[in-house]
Design a protein around this motif. Structure first.
Motif, PDB file in Angstrom:
ATOM      1  N   PHE A  70     -10.382  12.767  -2.869  1.00  0.00           N
ATOM      2  CA  PHE A  70      -9.336  12.019  -2.196  1.00  0.00           C
ATOM      3  C   PHE A  70      -8.369  11.483  -3.238  1.00  0.00           C
ATOM      4  CE2 PHE A  70     -12.887  11.750   0.770  1.00  0.00           C
ATOM      5  CZ  PHE A  70     -12.264  12.218   1.909  1.00  0.00           C
ATOM      6  N   ARG A  71      -7.114  11.839  -3.101  1.00  0.00           N
ATOM      7  CA  ARG A  71      -6.075  11.357  -3.992  1.00  0.00           C
ATOM      8  C   ARG A  71      -5.453  10.121  -3.365  1.00  0.00           C
ATOM      9  NH1 ARG A  71      -7.671  14.256  -7.936  1.00  0.00           N
ATOM     10  NH2 ARG A  71      -7.374  16.459  -7.792  1.00  0.00           N
ATOM     11  N   VAL A  72      -5.456   9.039  -4.097  1.00  0.00           N
ATOM     12  CA  VAL A  72      -4.882   7.795  -3.607  1.00  0.00           C
ATOM     13  C   VAL A  72      -3.552   7.588  -4.301  1.00  0.00           C
ATOM     14  CG1 VAL A  72      -5.206   5.315  -3.397  1.00  0.00           C
ATOM     15  CG2 VAL A  72      -7.173   6.836  -3.250  1.00  0.00           C
ATOM     16  N   GLU A  73      -2.501   7.474  -3.499  1.00  0.00           N
ATOM     17  CA  GLU A  73      -1.184   7.258  -4.068  1.00  0.00           C
ATOM     18  C   GLU A  73      -0.841   5.776  -4.019  1.00  0.00           C
ATOM     19  OE1 GLU A  73       1.886   9.739  -2.568  1.00  0.00           O
ATOM     20  OE2 GLU A  73       0.588  11.504  -2.503  1.00  0.00           O
ATOM     21  N   ARG A  74      -0.143   5.342  -5.009  1.00  0.00           N
ATOM     22  CA  ARG A  74       0.251   3.946  -5.104  1.00  0.00           C
ATOM     23  C   ARG A  74       1.329   3.656  -4.081  1.00  0.00           C
ATOM     24  NH1 ARG A  74       1.391   1.355 -10.903  1.00  0.00           N
ATOM     25  NH2 ARG A  74       1.552  -0.795 -10.216  1.00  0.00           N
ATOM     26  N   THR A  75       1.197   2.545  -3.366  1.00  0.00           N
ATOM     27  CA  THR A  75       2.172   2.211  -2.322  1.00  0.00           C
ATOM     28  C   THR A  75       3.075   1.058  -2.711  1.00  0.00           C
ATOM     29  OG1 THR A  75       0.570   0.740  -1.269  1.00  0.00           O
ATOM     30  CG2 THR A  75       0.655   3.013  -0.484  1.00  0.00           C
ATOM     31  N   LEU A  76       2.693   0.292  -3.716  1.00  0.00           N
ATOM     32  CA  LEU A  76       3.509  -0.836  -4.157  1.00  0.00           C
ATOM     33  C   LEU A  76       4.000  -0.609  -5.583  1.00  0.00           C
ATOM     34  CD1 LEU A  76       1.328  -3.836  -2.937  1.00  0.00           C
ATOM     35  CD2 LEU A  76       3.386  -2.942  -1.872  1.00  0.00           C
ATOM     36  N   ASN A  77       5.219  -1.002  -5.830  1.00  0.00           N
ATOM     37  CA  ASN A  77       5.752  -0.972  -7.183  1.00  0.00           C
ATOM     38  C   ASN A  77       5.658  -2.378  -7.751  1.00  0.00           C
ATOM     39  OD1 ASN A  77       6.379   1.729  -7.175  1.00  0.00           O
ATOM     40  ND2 ASN A  77       8.395   1.382  -6.266  1.00  0.00           N
ATOM     41  N   VAL A  78       4.778  -2.575  -8.695  1.00  0.00           N
ATOM     42  CA  VAL A  78       4.587  -3.880  -9.311  1.00  0.00           C
ATOM     43  C   VAL A  78       5.247  -3.851 -10.674  1.00  0.00           C
ATOM     44  CG1 VAL A  78       2.891  -5.555 -10.117  1.00  0.00           C
ATOM     45  CG2 VAL A  78       2.420  -4.158  -8.085  1.00  0.00           C
ATOM     46  N   TYR A  79       6.116  -4.822 -10.936  1.00  0.00           N
ATOM     47  CA  TYR A  79       6.823  -4.868 -12.217  1.00  0.00           C
ATOM     48  C   TYR A  79       6.185  -5.833 -13.175  1.00  0.00           C
ATOM     49  CZ  TYR A  79      10.328  -2.305  -9.691  1.00  0.00           C
ATOM     50  OH  TYR A  79      10.971  -1.353  -8.957  1.00  0.00           O
TER      51      TYR A  79
END
Length: 79
Positions: A70-79
């Motif tokens: 299972f590939r989990v993609e990042r949903t939030l862009n944290v700076y």
């Protein structure tokens, strides 16, 4: 009983694999019910499925189990 995990290769330029494999080798002197119990536990708790099994001339066994990666993609862009 010997277990070998072959994880999916990841990274830049690597082909994406859909499955990872677990190879379970059973020696001829080990009991079959204990080996089957271990396979059931892998299937139930680890979400593995039996892809192939092989019985060798000397009585040894080898089982190939696989499960989907299972590939989990990042949903939030944290700076």
């Amino acid at each position: 009983m010997k277990e070998t995990l072959q994880p999916a290769a990841t990274g830049m330029g690597m082909p994406t694999r859909q499955y990872e494999y677990l190879i379970v080798s059973v020696r001829p002197d080990e009991s079959a019910p204990i080996a089957y119990q271990r396979l059931r536990e892998h299937a139930e708790y680890g979400k593995w499925e039996l892809e192939r099994s092989r019985l060798y001339v000397g009585g040894g066994r080898k089982f190939w189990l696989r499960r989907r990666v299972f590939r989990v993609e990042r949903t939030l862009n944290v700076y």
